[in-house]
Design an enzyme around this catalytic site. Structure first.
Site, mmCIF file in Angstrom:
data_model
loop_
_atom_site.group_PDB
_atom_site.id
_atom_site.type_symbol
_atom_site.label_atom_id
_atom_site.label_comp_id
_atom_site.label_asym_id
_atom_site.label_seq_id
_atom_site.Cartn_x
_atom_site.Cartn_y
_atom_site.Cartn_z
ATOM 1 N N GLU A 320 0.776 -1.243 0.000
ATOM 2 C CA GLU A 320 0.000 0.000 0.000
ATOM 3 C C GLU A 320 0.804 1.288 0.000
ATOM 4 O O GLU A 320 0.310 2.323 0.489
ATOM 5 C CB GLU A 320 -0.909 0.014 1.242
ATOM 6 C CG GLU A 320 -0.187 0.139 2.595
ATOM 7 C CD GLU A 320 0.145 -1.157 3.271
ATOM 8 O OE1 GLU A 320 0.388 -1.154 4.489
ATOM 9 O OE2 GLU A 320 0.158 -2.206 2.602
ATOM 10 N N ASN A 321 2.026 1.312 -0.532
ATOM 11 C CA ASN A 321 2.814 2.554 -0.554
ATOM 12 C C ASN A 321 1.899 3.736 -0.894
ATOM 13 O O ASN A 321 1.116 3.657 -1.837
ATOM 14 C CB ASN A 321 3.908 2.474 -1.612
ATOM 15 C CG ASN A 321 4.599 1.128 -1.621
ATOM 16 O OD1 ASN A 321 5.218 0.734 -0.648
ATOM 17 N ND2 ASN A 321 4.453 0.399 -2.723
ATOM 18 N N GLU A 354 -5.763 -2.504 -0.392
ATOM 19 C CA GLU A 354 -4.642 -1.546 -0.429
ATOM 20 C C GLU A 354 -5.119 -0.103 -0.362
ATOM 21 O O GLU A 354 -4.463 0.748 0.249
ATOM 22 C CB GLU A 354 -3.784 -1.761 -1.681
ATOM 23 C CG GLU A 354 -3.227 -3.173 -1.836
ATOM 24 C CD GLU A 354 -2.487 -3.683 -0.608
ATOM 25 O OE1 GLU A 354 -1.981 -2.878 0.184
ATOM 26 O OE2 GLU A 354 -2.421 -4.916 -0.440
#
EC number: 3.4.11.-
Length: 920
Positions: A320-321, A354
């Site tokens: 999930e940046n 995400e």
């Protein structure tokens, strides 16, 4: 983050991974000998934790200005870091995280003063730290820390690493990509790599001008690089305050599709070159999901853009940046012609998961890895809420019970489970808690909490929590406090019983008719995979309990909070002929054991479908678990399974199929394995005949999933008509006469391989080589282990480590062999031992090692195998998999005990059934 395990082709059982996963084969042990045997094998206690200290707090970052120049041919990178830092107390050294990086020069310049050059770099490799020593004392105040360094673009799928891909013209090239969670940002640049040490980031990438360069934020400048006309410097906007594990950058060749969400956020899906079309489904899901979360949390998405990108070599399922979410290709790309229904659903769930983290995890971050479950459990729950909003026809909440809830209970019934909240120290311990407890049990208890509070107060509490802690860090207790404020209920007291102690209760219930009312007596004890709890101090839970009756099966007649070991409740106006059921919707995280009279009255509700699907599923799953634990006889459960003859629901069948798969694996250790296959054929034939091979007008998503499941089950069991039709369709598919629909490929491939020869395997390997889509390659990889001949099994295992298989997918191939047959299990275990060094080095002890071990050894059912597995890992340590190894050894002992206890009675029942088949 979605973890990725090797997966069986049933979507219902998926943890962490790339497609829907297999049931953990959690099997069981007689209670009397449990403690003695676990202790004699040394399986009772987890090993000592390694000593660990968090970073000192005397210096901390305010902003990182970071410029990286990756070399995509030599696989190295150069980096320059200028960090605005705050010295809080006088010191002559700065301690940071650093791993696999060589520092060339370092200096610190106090604001308005001269630069002080570091005179020494002391690397503590074991602790992944570096100490920069300075000749004079750094005084309190702000200043700039400058570090020049070099590193390697590694091939371990962590840190800043290289990912291999093939261009449309067939040339092999490499992209430079990142995976920093949990503790690998330190492999890309020296940093304070702890979630609570947040800062802003100004990132620049120096890259070949014909490559795409991406990071968390939007590009603000792209300019020629001095001295090299083929290179450009790409600068990105400053990020919000964030943790290092969420930083990301990608350099490679990609196409993209884009849209704007209704809130004006630019959404892009990046795909391999030439495959932009395959990004459209995920784009549509993402564009619907962002506004859904904005409304649910009542907090806007805080960045101007979000990119979703498919990475060829990727260990997890997705990560999930913030603003740049990375995915395995199979978790993002959908081909309208060649993707199956389960893949679409998988992509929708992973995108939902995400994007939820963009708020819950990224905007508000856990203070330390002990609270990881809060990130992952929450995202694993709300992804279903989101998919239910986008695709109501998926009936996704019923699937949750089979995919997450029951899987968490299987693991959590073990002596070697762990509480949801685990005290984490050394980085090697973090990988271990990316498991079904953090994700699936976490999601299940949040689902139970949401039901207990009600949606309205839950949403208000979430908003309060996110607003109060945005751009900061929080602990589990902070969330409870917010939810308590909005609901007025004792949230912390209730939830601490679920997160701070491992396990869950078995609620025993008996009923008595008292005139027009029904009196229920309830008692709770810890549920153990090895039989009734026999310890002195039995843990207790505060259990939200719902009770329904046949008068209105879909609504609770009564809701109570069971906060003591025993209690009685009266249900008003319940006629003697009405059934009573606990745990409406299978929402409460407990198993139920009914008195024989209560159970007897519920069973007709399975046959006539008057019990709702999720309750039919829960009832069957509870009974199966009670049988595995030796509390009831397995034969009783087989009789109940036969009552599902009229069952229409995909998820109920999926759960039934998983449990019969577990039983088949167990009975592969006997000489009557064929008899259980006959039972499987009898149970699945009627639904197989009703469905047929081809979709009928008006069918939808769930019918497609059910058809694939049933045909695969019948084909694997050797059902004659299914096998013949599968062979015919496979031949037409290979010859190009009639291409198999994507939904039928897994069952057909599995069937022809299981009952095929070397020619069949060669054809499958050829199809694998020709496949352009990673989904198709994975589909084939997951079924190769079905082949039965010892020589062919060896061929499949050798193939697993070949260049043909992506590094992250080797686990699926070996796991498929172990799950395919008794011989396959032995061969896979030998193969792992023989190739341990290569496998361990490939995954560097990350969570893929845990998955590999679990899939390969958990199906054994002989006591001495537990000793052999334990002995092997004592001489070949795998620190990040220690708990998994303990759990596997425990499961082997449990399987052995189950076999000793019930094999003979199961055999007699199957023989007797054969002699006088039951009538439908």
């Amino acid at each position: 983050m979605w973890l990725a395990a090797a997966a069986a082709p049933s979507l219902a059982r998926r943890l962490l991974f790339l497609g829907p996963p297999p049931p953990p084969l959690l099997l069981l042990l007689s209670r009397f000998s449990r403690s003695r045997r676990l202790h004699s094998l040394g399986l009772a206690a987890m090993p000592e934790k390694r000593p660990f200290e968090r970073l000192p707090t005397d210096v901390s970052p305010i902003n990182y200005s970071l410029c990286l120049k990756p070399d995509l041919l030599d696989f190295t990178f150069e980096g320059k870091l200028e960090a605005a830092a705050q010295v809080r107390q006088a010191t002559n050294q700065i301690v940071m995280n650093c791993a696999d990086i060589d520092i060339i020069t370092a200096s610190y310049a106090p604001e308005g003063d001269e630069e002080i050059h570091a005179t020494g770099f002391n690397y503590q490799n074991e602790d992944e730290k570096v100490t920069l020593s300075f000749p004079s004392t750094l005084q309190p105040g702000t200043g700039t820390l400058k570090i020049d360094f070099v590193g390697e673009l590694n091939d371990k799928m962590k840190g800043f690493y290289r990912s291999k891909y093939t261009t449309p013209s067939g040339e092999v090239r490499y992209a430079a990509v990142t995976q920093f969670e949990a503790t690998d940002a330190r492999r890309a640049f020296p940093c304070w790599d702890e979630p609570a040490i947040k800062a802003t980031f100004d990132i620049s990438l120096v890259v070949p001008k014909d490559r795409v360069a991406l990071s968390n934020m939007n590009v603000i400048e792209r300019k020629p690089y001095p001295d090299d006309e083929n290179v450009v410097e790409v600068k990105f906007a400053r990020t919000p305050v964030m943790s290092t594990y969420l930083v990301a950058f990608v350099v490679g060749e990609y196409d993209f599709v884009e849209t704007r969400s209704k809130d004006g956020v630019c959404v892009r899906v990046y795909t391999p070159v030439g495959k932009a079309e395959q990004g459209k489904f995920a784009l549509e899901v993402a564009a619907k999901t962002l506004p859904f979360y904005k409304d649910y949390f009542n907090v806007p998405y805080p960045l101007p853009k979000i990119d979703l990108i498919a990475i060829a070599d990727f260990a997890a399922g997705a990560m999930e940046n913030w603003g740049l979410v990375t995915y395995r290709e199979t978790a993002l790309l959908i081909d309208p012609k060649n993707s199956c229904s389960s893949s679409r659903q998988w992509v929708a769930l992973v995108v939902g998961h995400e994007l939820a983290h963009q708020w819950f995890g990224n905007l508000v971050t856990m203070e330390w890895w002990t609270h990881l479950w809060l990130n992952e459990g929450f995202a694993s729950w709300i992804e279903y809420l989101c998919v239910d909003h986008c695709f109501p026809e998926y009936d996704i909440w019923t699937q949750f019970v089979s995919a997450d809830y029951t899987r968490a209970q299987e693991l959590d019934a073990l002596d070697n489970s762990h509480p949801i909240e685990v005290s984490v120290g050394h980085p090697s311990e973090v990988d271990e808690i990316f498991d079904a407890i953090s994700y699936s049990k976490g999601a299940s208890v949040i689902r139970m909490l949401h039901d207990y509070i009600g949606d309205k107060d839950f949403k208000k509490g979430m908003n309060m929590y996110l607003t109060k802690f945005q751009q900061k860090n929080a602990a589990t207790e902070d969330l409870w406090e917010s939810l308590e404020n909005t609901s007025g209920k004792p949230i912390a007291a209730v939830m601490n019983t679920w997160t701070k102690q491992m396990g869950f209760p078995l609620i025993y219930v008996e009923a008595e008719q008292v005139e027009d009312d029904r009196l229920l007596r309830l008692s709770q004890r810890k549920f153990c995979a090895s039989g009734p709890y026999v310890g002195e101090d039995c843990p207790q839970w505060m259990v939200p309990i719902t009770i329904s009756t046949s008068e209105d099966p879909n609504h609770a007649k009564l809701k109570i909070l069971m906060d003591k070991p025993e209690m009685s409740v009266v249900l008003k106006d319940v006629k003697p002929d009405q059934w009573v059921k606990l745990n409406l919707g299978t929402v409460g995280f407990y198993r139920t054991q009914y008195s024989s009279a209560m159970l007897e009255s519920l069973l007709p509700g399975i046959r006539d479908l008057s019990l709702p699907p999720v309750d039919r599923l829960g009832l069957q799953n509870d009974l199966f678990s009670l049988a595995r634990a030796g509390i009831i006889s397995t034969v009783e459960v087989l009789k109940v399974m036969e009552a599902f003859v009229n069952e229409p629901n995909y998820t109920v069948w999926s759960d039934l199929s998983c449990n019969l798969g577990i039983l088949s694996t167990l009975l592969s250790h006997t000489d009557f394995y064929e008899e259980i296959q006959e039972f499987v054929k009898d149970v699945f034939s009627p639904i197989g005949e009703r469905l047929g091979w081809d979709p009928k007008p008006g069918e939808g998503h769930l019918d497609a999933l059910l058809r694939g499941l049933v045909l695969g089950k019948l084909g694997k069991a050797g059902h004659k008509a299914t096998l013949e039709e599968a062979r015919r369709r496979f031949k037409d598919h290979v010859e190009g006469k009639q291409i198999l629909s994507a939904d039928l490929r897994s069952p057909v491939y599995l069937t022809v391989l299981k009952h095929g020869d070397g020619t069949t395997l060669d054809i499958m390997l050829k199809l694998h080589k020709q496949a352009d889509m990673q989904e198709e390659k994975n589909r084939i990889e997951r079924v190769l282990g079905a082949t039965l001949s010892p020589e062919l099994i060896q061929k499949v295992l050798t193939f697993a480590l070949s260049e043909e298989v992506r590094p992250q997918d080797t686990v699926s191939v070996i796991g498929g062999v172990a799950g395919g047959s008794k011989h396959g299990r032995k061969a896979a275990w030998k193969f792992i031992k023989d190739n341990w060094e290569e496998l361990y080095n490939r995954y560097q002890g990350g969570f893929l090692i845990s998955r590999l071990i679990k899939l390969s050894v958990e199906g054994f059912a002989v006591d001495k195998m537990a000793g052999e597995v334990k002995a092997f890992f004592e001489s070949h340590p795998a620190p990040s998999a220690e708990r998994t190894i303990q759990q596997c050894c425990e499961n082997i002992l449990l399987n052995a005990a189950w076999l000793k206890r019930d094999a003979e009675s199961i055999h007699q029942y199957l023989l007797q059934r054969k002699a006088s088949p039951p009538t439908a």
